[in-house]
Design a protein around this motif. Sequence first.
Motif, PDB file in Angstrom:
ATOM      1  N   GLU A 213       0.824  -1.198   0.000  1.00  0.00           N
ATOM      2  CA  GLU A 213       0.000   0.000   0.000  1.00  0.00           C
ATOM      3  C   GLU A 213       0.866   1.260   0.000  1.00  0.00           C
ATOM      4  OE1 GLU A 213      -2.811  -0.007   3.153  1.00  0.00           O
ATOM      5  OE2 GLU A 213      -3.558  -2.022   2.725  1.00  0.00           O
ATOM      6  N   LEU A 214       1.904   1.262   0.845  1.00  0.00           N
ATOM      7  CA  LEU A 214       2.770   2.432   0.925  1.00  0.00           C
ATOM      8  C   LEU A 214       3.552   2.640  -0.369  1.00  0.00           C
ATOM      9  CD1 LEU A 214       4.137   2.137   4.575  1.00  0.00           C
ATOM     10  CD2 LEU A 214       2.721   3.986   3.661  1.00  0.00           C
ATOM     11  N   ALA A 215       4.057   1.543  -0.960  1.00  0.00           N
ATOM     12  CA  ALA A 215       4.813   1.668  -2.205  1.00  0.00           C
ATOM     13  C   ALA A 215       3.927   2.227  -3.311  1.00  0.00           C
ATOM     14  CB  ALA A 215       5.385   0.308  -2.605  1.00  0.00           C
ATOM     15  N   LEU A 216       2.680   1.765  -3.389  1.00  0.00           N
ATOM     16  CA  LEU A 216       1.760   2.291  -4.394  1.00  0.00           C
ATOM     17  C   LEU A 216       1.427   3.756  -4.116  1.00  0.00           C
ATOM     18  CD1 LEU A 216      -0.563  -0.809  -4.736  1.00  0.00           C
ATOM     19  CD2 LEU A 216       0.748   0.229  -6.592  1.00  0.00           C
ATOM     20  N   GLY A 217       1.298   4.111  -2.835  1.00  0.00           N
ATOM     21  CA  GLY A 217       1.074   5.515  -2.495  1.00  0.00           C
ATOM     22  C   GLY A 217       2.227   6.393  -2.942  1.00  0.00           C
ATOM     23  N   CYS A 218       3.449   5.886  -2.790  1.00  0.00           N
ATOM     24  CA  CYS A 218       4.626   6.632  -3.255  1.00  0.00           C
ATOM     25  C   CYS A 218       4.604   6.803  -4.769  1.00  0.00           C
ATOM     26  CB  CYS A 218       5.901   5.907  -2.841  1.00  0.00           C
ATOM     27  SG  CYS A 218       6.201   5.845  -1.063  1.00  0.00           S
ATOM     28  N   LEU A 219       4.241   5.735  -5.485  1.00  0.00           N
ATOM     29  CA  LEU A 219       4.195   5.808  -6.949  1.00  0.00           C
ATOM     30  C   LEU A 219       3.149   6.815  -7.421  1.00  0.00           C
ATOM     31  CD1 LEU A 219       4.557   2.007  -7.763  1.00  0.00           C
ATOM     32  CD2 LEU A 219       6.163   3.799  -8.428  1.00  0.00           C
ATOM     33  N   LEU A 220       1.996   6.821  -6.767  1.00  0.00           N
ATOM     34  CA  LEU A 220       0.937   7.748  -7.166  1.00  0.00           C
ATOM     35  C   LEU A 220       1.297   9.194  -6.834  1.00  0.00           C
ATOM     36  CD1 LEU A 220      -2.145   5.624  -6.084  1.00  0.00           C
ATOM     37  CD2 LEU A 220      -1.584   6.315  -8.409  1.00  0.00           C
ATOM     38  N   ALA A 221       2.191   9.377  -5.868  1.00  0.00           N
ATOM     39  CA  ALA A 221       2.641  10.724  -5.516  1.00  0.00           C
ATOM     40  C   ALA A 221       3.865  11.154  -6.301  1.00  0.00           C
ATOM     41  CB  ALA A 221       2.947  10.793  -4.015  1.00  0.00           C
ATOM     42  N   SER A 222       4.291  10.347  -7.273  1.00  0.00           N
ATOM     43  CA  SER A 222       5.501  10.659  -8.036  1.00  0.00           C
ATOM     44  C   SER A 222       5.368  12.003  -8.741  1.00  0.00           C
ATOM     45  CB  SER A 222       5.759   9.569  -9.079  1.00  0.00           C
ATOM     46  OG  SER A 222       6.781   9.954  -9.983  1.00  0.00           O
ATOM     47  N   PRO A 223       6.398  12.835  -8.651  1.00  0.00           N
ATOM     48  CA  PRO A 223       6.326  14.144  -9.314  1.00  0.00           C
ATOM     49  C   PRO A 223       6.442  14.060 -10.827  1.00  0.00           C
ATOM     50  CG  PRO A 223       8.502  13.818  -8.376  1.00  0.00           C
ATOM     51  CD  PRO A 223       7.674  12.636  -7.958  1.00  0.00           C
ATOM     52  N   SER A 224       6.851  12.901 -11.357  1.00  0.00           N
ATOM     53  CA  SER A 224       7.068  12.764 -12.794  1.00  0.00           C
ATOM     54  C   SER A 224       6.242  11.607 -13.343  1.00  0.00           C
ATOM     55  CB  SER A 224       8.555  12.527 -13.096  1.00  0.00           C
ATOM     56  OG  SER A 224       8.741  12.180 -14.448  1.00  0.00           O
ATOM     57  N   ALA A 225       5.181  11.941 -14.079  1.00  0.00           N
ATOM     58  CA  ALA A 225       4.373  10.895 -14.698  1.00  0.00           C
ATOM     59  C   ALA A 225       5.180  10.142 -15.748  1.00  0.00           C
ATOM     60  CB  ALA A 225       3.117  11.511 -15.323  1.00  0.00           C
ATOM     61  N   ARG A 226       6.100  10.836 -16.401  1.00  0.00           N
ATOM     62  CA  ARG A 226       6.920  10.185 -17.424  1.00  0.00           C
ATOM     63  C   ARG A 226       7.861   9.149 -16.814  1.00  0.00           C
ATOM     64  NH1 ARG A 226       6.218   8.810 -22.393  1.00  0.00           N
ATOM     65  NH2 ARG A 226       6.967   6.849 -21.579  1.00  0.00           N
ATOM     66  N   GLU A 227       8.451   9.479 -15.663  1.00  0.00           N
ATOM     67  CA  GLU A 227       9.318   8.509 -14.978  1.00  0.00           C
ATOM     68  C   GLU A 227       8.518   7.283 -14.567  1.00  0.00           C
ATOM     69  OE1 GLU A 227      11.728   7.915 -10.792  1.00  0.00           O
ATOM     70  OE2 GLU A 227      11.125   9.939 -11.390  1.00  0.00           O
ATOM     71  N   LEU A 228       7.318   7.515 -14.082  1.00  0.00           N
ATOM     72  CA  LEU A 228       6.445   6.410 -13.684  1.00  0.00           C
ATOM     73  C   LEU A 228       6.100   5.537 -14.886  1.00  0.00           C
ATOM     74  CD1 LEU A 228       4.737   4.991 -11.567  1.00  0.00           C
ATOM     75  CD2 LEU A 228       2.978   6.733 -11.883  1.00  0.00           C
ATOM     76  N   ALA A 229       5.781   6.175 -16.015  1.00  0.00           N
ATOM     77  CA  ALA A 229       5.459   5.433 -17.227  1.00  0.00           C
ATOM     78  C   ALA A 229       6.660   4.621 -17.704  1.00  0.00           C
ATOM     79  CB  ALA A 229       4.999   6.393 -18.324  1.00  0.00           C
ATOM     80  N   ASP A 230       7.847   5.203 -17.650  1.00  0.00           N
ATOM     81  CA  ASP A 230       9.051   4.473 -18.071  1.00  0.00           C
ATOM     82  C   ASP A 230       9.292   3.253 -17.188  1.00  0.00           C
ATOM     83  OD1 ASP A 230       9.491   6.294 -20.081  1.00  0.00           O
ATOM     84  OD2 ASP A 230      10.959   7.478 -18.951  1.00  0.00           O
ATOM     85  N   ALA A 231       9.040   3.406 -15.884  1.00  0.00           N
ATOM     86  CA  ALA A 231       9.236   2.290 -14.966  1.00  0.00           C
ATOM     87  C   ALA A 231       8.270   1.149 -15.286  1.00  0.00           C
ATOM     88  CB  ALA A 231       9.054   2.759 -13.522  1.00  0.00           C
ATOM     89  N   LEU A 232       7.014   1.485 -15.588  1.00  0.00           N
ATOM     90  CA  LEU A 232       6.040   0.453 -15.942  1.00  0.00           C
ATOM     91  C   LEU A 232       6.402  -0.217 -17.257  1.00  0.00           C
ATOM     92  CD1 LEU A 232       4.254   1.843 -13.679  1.00  0.00           C
ATOM     93  CD2 LEU A 232       2.301   1.200 -15.106  1.00  0.00           C
ATOM     94  N   HIS A 233       6.916   0.581 -18.190  1.00  0.00           N
ATOM     95  CA  HIS A 233       7.246   0.047 -19.507  1.00  0.00           C
ATOM     96  C   HIS A 233       8.390  -0.953 -19.425  1.00  0.00           C
ATOM     97  CE1 HIS A 233       8.526   0.088 -23.768  1.00  0.00           C
ATOM     98  NE2 HIS A 233       7.251   0.364 -23.995  1.00  0.00           N
TER      99      HIS A 233
END
Length: 391
Positions: free
Chosen positions: A145-165
């Motif tokens: 839950e905490l890790a997902l909360g951190c991901l959703l609070a990420s300041p960079s949507a592009r970084e998050l997208a790259d990580a998922l990719h």
Amino acid sequence: MLIPEVLVCPISLDLMSDPVTLLPTGQTYDRPSIRRWLAAGHRTCPVTMRPLPHHTSGGSDQSALLAPNRTLKHLIDRWLLLADLALPTLRDNLLDVAAAAAPESAPTVAAVETLRIIRSLSPPGFCALLLRLVTLRRSDDVLAELALGCLLASPSARELADALHEEKKLPSSFAFLLRQGSPKVKTALCRLIHTVGAVAVDAVVALGRSEPVMVALAALVRDDTDGAASEAALRAMWSLSSSDQASREAAVAAGAVDALLSYISSGGSRRRSPSCAPWALALETLELVLVSVDAGRQAMYARPGATAVLVKMVFMVPSRQDRVGGGGSGSEHAMASLLVACRESAEARVDAINAGLLTRLLLLLQSQCSPRAKANAMALLKLLRAIWARH
């Protein structure tokens, strides 16, 4: 670095960003948290439970009860500066957490505090590590839950997208957590899919083409009773179905048509009006799969009463937040789906007439409906003219 208890809001249990003191009791809270508490109609201090002077939920009335705690704000700023200098240590701690993660192990205090600090700071460069933690922690515990909360609070949507990719285990891990995770984990995963899909379709294509992921989302849309997870799953399904044709075919194979019709036909049982945004989104997703996937139309024809469900959504009175012309966006998507069904199926045309579609279409045309709603209504009237004459 542990977050000092004095810097943590007693309501949110997170690091305070704007500490204010509740004047009648002297207790300090984060401003957004205590304002939500007061706006909800509570008339007591959350910590002491002492009664508060009479107030309403209005902003000026709340302000009379609250005063900025500038001393504590200064301490928080100083602590954040130290925490920012400690980012390499936080990264090392998170690597240790990910390396030791196992479904049967209990989260340590240090692991929980590391994630809480990362969520408070929202530093760049942590998305890949956090996502690895989510895929490794195959359980519904507090760390996921905490890790997902951190991901959703990420300041960079592009970084998050790259990580998922880049993460190859996503489909199987996400499917497992969407089935077995806690309600908070399921909701956060769906929000993550929707957030990333809005900025980088390529990052969620693999998830959309995964039938197990779509099966799990369809089950949440159809069966969740509290509303939060089902609404989040609906948004995730829309994002994935919008990505490409293969994702729409996977959604249909996973039972999305039946799930969406169940969601739409549930009416107000999930604490919302059928004219609110989630129902319009469900209708839009249904239109998306019906227009482009033959098997989707067959699934609709096979469901008893499906046409009547869509007819009921034509000329629904829209809410103020959702108003689009006279019929609302939900009506437009409902008519578009009916148009597809009625063009191909004589049985669907008869069912639509019997369900009262003609009356709804005529009422819609007399309203200030959008151009698309009017065009769909006219096309349906022409299509049903022969049956109308016989009735």
